[in-house]
Design an enzyme around this catalytic site. Structure first.
Site, PDB file in Angstrom:
ATOM      1  N   SER A 133     -13.178  -9.374 -82.832  1.00 16.34           N
ATOM      2  CA  SER A 133     -13.324 -10.787 -83.065  1.00 16.34           C
ATOM      3  C   SER A 133     -14.508 -11.175 -82.250  1.00 16.34           C
ATOM      4  CB  SER A 133     -12.239 -11.626 -82.684  1.00 16.34           C
ATOM      5  OG  SER A 133     -12.554 -12.744 -82.523  1.00 16.34           O
ATOM      6  N   SER A 134     -15.633 -11.931 -82.911  1.00 17.45           N
ATOM      7  CA  SER A 134     -16.676 -12.578 -82.266  1.00 17.45           C
ATOM      8  C   SER A 134     -16.047 -13.376 -80.953  1.00 17.45           C
ATOM      9  CB  SER A 134     -17.521 -13.237 -83.057  1.00 17.45           C
ATOM     10  OG  SER A 134     -16.884 -14.305 -83.562  1.00 17.45           O
ATOM     11  N   CYS A 135     -14.734 -13.821 -80.931  1.00 15.17           N
ATOM     12  CA  CYS A 135     -14.450 -14.465 -79.853  1.00 15.17           C
ATOM     13  C   CYS A 135     -14.721 -13.764 -78.451  1.00 15.17           C
ATOM     14  CB  CYS A 135     -12.961 -14.785 -79.681  1.00 15.17           C
ATOM     15  SG  CYS A 135     -12.634 -16.178 -81.044  1.00 15.17           S
TER      16      CYS A 135
ATOM     17  N   TYR B 101      -7.110 -12.885 -74.924  1.00 11.44           N
ATOM     18  CA  TYR B 101      -7.470 -12.434 -76.375  1.00 11.44           C
ATOM     19  C   TYR B 101      -8.809 -11.805 -76.291  1.00 11.44           C
ATOM     20  CZ  TYR B 101      -8.482 -12.623 -81.295  1.00 11.44           C
ATOM     21  OH  TYR B 101      -8.729 -12.629 -82.731  1.00 11.44           O
TER      22      TYR B 101
ATOM     23  N   LYS C 238      -9.565  -7.336 -76.984  1.00  7.56           N
ATOM     24  CA  LYS C 238     -10.604  -7.250 -77.907  1.00  7.56           C
ATOM     25  C   LYS C 238     -11.579  -6.273 -77.361  1.00  7.56           C
ATOM     26  CE  LYS C 238      -8.881  -8.984 -81.590  1.00  7.56           C
ATOM     27  NZ  LYS C 238      -8.203  -8.405 -82.496  1.00  7.56           N
TER      28      LYS C 238
ATOM     29  N   HIS D 290      -5.979 -22.149 -87.704  1.00 13.07           N
ATOM     30  CA  HIS D 290      -7.253 -22.428 -87.199  1.00 13.07           C
ATOM     31  C   HIS D 290      -8.222 -23.428 -87.666  1.00 13.07           C
ATOM     32  CE1 HIS D 290      -6.839 -17.979 -86.515  1.00 13.07           C
ATOM     33  NE2 HIS D 290      -7.502 -18.097 -85.517  1.00 13.07           N
TER      34      HIS D 290
HETATM   35  N1  LIG Z   1      -8.064 -15.059 -88.334  1.00 10.72           N
HETATM   36  C1  LIG Z   1      -9.336 -14.986 -87.850  1.00 10.72           C
HETATM   37  O1  LIG Z   1      -9.889 -16.030 -87.912  1.00 10.72           O
HETATM   38  C2  LIG Z   1      -9.823 -13.696 -87.171  1.00 10.72           C
HETATM   39  C3  LIG Z   1     -11.305 -13.766 -86.945  1.00 10.72           C
HETATM   40  C4  LIG Z   1     -11.945 -12.643 -86.317  1.00 10.72           C
HETATM   41  C5  LIG Z   1     -10.999 -11.736 -86.182  1.00 10.72           C
HETATM   42  N2  LIG Z   1      -9.622 -11.628 -86.591  1.00 10.72           N
HETATM   43  C6  LIG Z   1      -8.753 -10.351 -86.316  1.00 10.72           C
HETATM   44  O2  LIG Z   1      -8.145  -9.905 -87.511  1.00 10.72           O
HETATM   45  C7  LIG Z   1      -7.028  -9.330 -87.482  1.00 10.72           C
HETATM   46  C8  LIG Z   1      -6.136 -10.183 -88.411  1.00 10.72           C
HETATM   47  O3  LIG Z   1      -6.144 -11.305 -88.135  1.00 10.72           O
HETATM   48  P1  LIG Z   1      -4.989 -12.297 -89.056  1.00 10.72           P
HETATM   49  O4  LIG Z   1      -5.816 -13.589 -89.074  1.00 10.72           O
HETATM   50  O5  LIG Z   1      -4.786 -11.609 -90.400  1.00 10.72           O
HETATM   51  O6  LIG Z   1      -3.665 -12.578 -88.308  1.00 10.72           O
HETATM   52  P2  LIG Z   1      -2.281 -12.770 -88.595  1.00 10.72           P
HETATM   53  O7  LIG Z   1      -2.285 -13.501 -89.994  1.00 10.72           O
HETATM   54  O8  LIG Z   1      -1.824 -13.735 -87.601  1.00 10.72           O
HETATM   55  O9  LIG Z   1      -1.607 -11.434 -88.887  1.00 10.72           O
HETATM   56  C9  LIG Z   1      -1.304 -10.780 -87.803  1.00 10.72           C
HETATM   57  C10 LIG Z   1      -0.372  -9.698 -88.237  1.00 10.72           C
HETATM   58  O10 LIG Z   1      -0.034  -9.012 -86.935  1.00 10.72           O
HETATM   59  C11 LIG Z   1       1.144  -8.499 -86.986  1.00 10.72           C
HETATM   60  N3  LIG Z   1       1.838  -8.063 -85.622  1.00 10.72           N
HETATM   61  C12 LIG Z   1       2.035  -9.258 -84.623  1.00 10.72           C
HETATM   62  N4  LIG Z   1       2.577  -8.541 -83.601  1.00 10.72           N
HETATM   63  C13 LIG Z   1       2.924  -7.237 -83.965  1.00 10.72           C
HETATM   64  C14 LIG Z   1       3.667  -6.003 -83.583  1.00 10.72           C
HETATM   65  N5  LIG Z   1       4.270  -6.093 -82.259  1.00 10.72           N
HETATM   66  N6  LIG Z   1       3.887  -5.071 -84.288  1.00 10.72           N
HETATM   67  C15 LIG Z   1       3.066  -4.957 -85.493  1.00 10.72           C
HETATM   68  N7  LIG Z   1       2.480  -5.928 -86.079  1.00 10.72           N
HETATM   69  C16 LIG Z   1       2.447  -6.929 -85.366  1.00 10.72           C
HETATM   70  C17 LIG Z   1       2.197  -9.675 -87.795  1.00 10.72           C
HETATM   71  O11 LIG Z   1       2.862  -8.789 -88.498  1.00 10.72           O
HETATM   72  P3  LIG Z   1       4.451  -9.335 -89.204  1.00 10.72           P
HETATM   73  O12 LIG Z   1       4.013 -10.511 -89.878  1.00 10.72           O
HETATM   74  O13 LIG Z   1       4.819  -8.412 -89.790  1.00 10.72           O
HETATM   75  O14 LIG Z   1       5.133  -9.695 -88.200  1.00 10.72           O
HETATM   76  C18 LIG Z   1       0.938 -10.242 -88.579  1.00 10.72           C
HETATM   77  O15 LIG Z   1       1.202 -10.188 -89.913  1.00 10.72           O
HETATM   78  C19 LIG Z   1      -6.682  -9.590 -85.768  1.00 10.72           C
HETATM   79  O16 LIG Z   1      -6.947  -8.401 -85.275  1.00 10.72           O
HETATM   80  C20 LIG Z   1      -7.524 -10.584 -85.477  1.00 10.72           C
HETATM   81  O17 LIG Z   1      -7.972 -10.740 -83.860  1.00 10.72           O
HETATM   82  C21 LIG Z   1      -8.920 -12.822 -86.982  1.00 10.72           C
END
Ligand SMILES: NC(=O)c1ccc[n+]([C@@H]2O[C@H](COP(=O)([O-])OP(=O)(O)OC[C@H]3O[C@@H](n4cnc5c(N)ncnc54)[C@H](OP(=O)(O)O)[C@@H]3O)[C@@H](O)[C@H]2O)c1
Length: 308
Positions: free
Chosen positions: A103-105, A132, A136, A176
């Site tokens: 993440s850019s964070c 966080y 990363k 967000h």
């Molecule tokens: N959202 C953003 O703005 C953003 C920006 C930059 C990067 N990212 C990165 O992109 C990735 C996906 O983000 P997202 O927004 O899709 O997040 P999200 O909607 O919160 O989904 C994260 C998923 O991680 C799973 N998870 C959490 N704890 C776990 C564990 N102990 N074991 C297995 N799975 C687990 C959850 O699964 P369950 O639902 O099955 O519990 C959840 O579905 C992350 O790495 C995040 O840092 C996100």
């Protein structure tokens, strides 16, 4: 390829699975109940049993500023633990390709914009989501170390800017910015509220990529994974002010009230814009304009949250 997608139940994961329908890969997509990434033994057993050719690691503890501030231990420990478990198990059991989602964070708080990939770990982090960011940075470096130790491994990291889109979270405690603004503006319209208050002066700038575009980027990258840089920013390469996001959402929602600013409230980092030079050289550009992305996200919100 047989691809293990972690986080398949999350916003990005669901977008990846939706886009996967038009590509020719077999996806393993366990939920956290089916595969708890905090359990190192379970991770090893899963990989031994299913023998994926590649892992896309999109699981994580993800949230807005409030969630990060309230649960810094969870954000650091669980993200770090998940990353270490899945990376070390994949490496030990011979998975040759790994796409790590960072993440850019993780860029330094005072890094000069636009933020290029060589800025990783070059300055103090934003205290609001330091845990966080540390997790990363760790998984990004671990991918590099694994490649250094074993030339047969292709373990690479993409560094997306903020994401929004279908399957986003709209609950105020963990949303967000864009979904939070969509919800606020929609509720203001329904309640005939004439003014919406914005924290700070609204001039801080943010970069948001439509999550389906990132999913499409991932399939683009899989086709030429060998030539993808070790660490690669993925975003628009342009940003908007908070005020511009509110105005765009108001146009989509049809809210005609006004906005005011509470200058006593914090604004966070003034800008965090990725440098897309390497991304452009890799041959990719985003597709969805801000207004088109907000419209699709608003339609999703109405369908999922407002069945009245
Ligand atoms: N959202 C953003 O703005 C953003 C920006 C930059 C990067 N990212 C990165 O992109 C990735 C996906 O983000 P997202 O927004 O899709 O997040 P999200 O909607 O919160 O989904 C994260 C998923 O991680 C799973 N998870 C959490 N704890 C776990 C564990 N102990 N074991 C297995 N799975 C687990 C959850 O699964 P369950 O639902 O099955 O519990 C959840 O579905 C992350 O790495 C995040 O840092 C996100």
């Amino acid at each position: 390829m047989k691809v293990l997608l972690t986080g398949a139940n999350g916003m990005l994961g669901k977008n990846i699975l939706a886009v996967s329908a038009s590509h020719n890969h077999e996806f393993l997509s366990p939920t956290s109940t089916e595969l708890n990434l905090l359990d190192g033994n379970a991770v090893r057993q899963y990989i031994l049993k299913h023998k994926p050719d590649m892992v896309i690691h999109a699981a994580g503890i993800v949230g807005g500023i409030h969630a990060n501030l309230a649960h810094p231990v969870k954000f650091l420990v669980e993200n770090m633990q998940m990353g270490i478990n899945i990376l070390t198990a994949s490496n030990a059991l011979g998975v040759s390709r790994f796409l790590n989602i960072s993440s850019s964070c993780m860029y330094p708080r005072d890094g000069i914009n636009p933020l290029s990939e060589d800025m990783i770990f070059k300055g103090e982090l934003d205290s609001a989501n330091e845990g966080y960011a540390l997790s990363k940075i760790t998984s990004t470096r671990l991918c590099e170390y694994i490649c250094k130790e074993n030339s047969r491994r292709m373990y690479k990291t993409i560094i997306p800017c903020n994401l929004y889109g279908k399957f986003d979270k709209f609950e105020p405690k963990n949303s967000h910015m864009i979904p939070a603004v969509i919800r606020r503006v929609d509720e203001a319209k329904r309640n005939n509220q004439s003014i919406i208050e914005i924290w700070g002066d609204g001039e801080a700038r943010r970069e948001f990529l439509y999550a389906e575009d990132l999913a499409e980027f991932i399939f683009f990258a899989l086709e030429k994974f060998e030539s993808m840089p070790q660490n690669l920013n993925v975003g628009l390469g342009l940003d908007y002010s908070i005020n511009e996001y509110y105005e765009a959402v108001a146009r989509v929602v049809g809210y005609s009230g006004a906005f005011s600013h509470d200058l006593s409230k914090p604004v966070g980092v003034r800008q965090r814009l990725i440098d897309d030079t390497k991304l452009k050289s890799f041959g990719w550009n985003y597709k969805t304009s801000l207004e088109a992305g907000i419209k699709k996200t608003y339609d999703f919100y109405l369908g999922e949250y407002c069945n009245d």
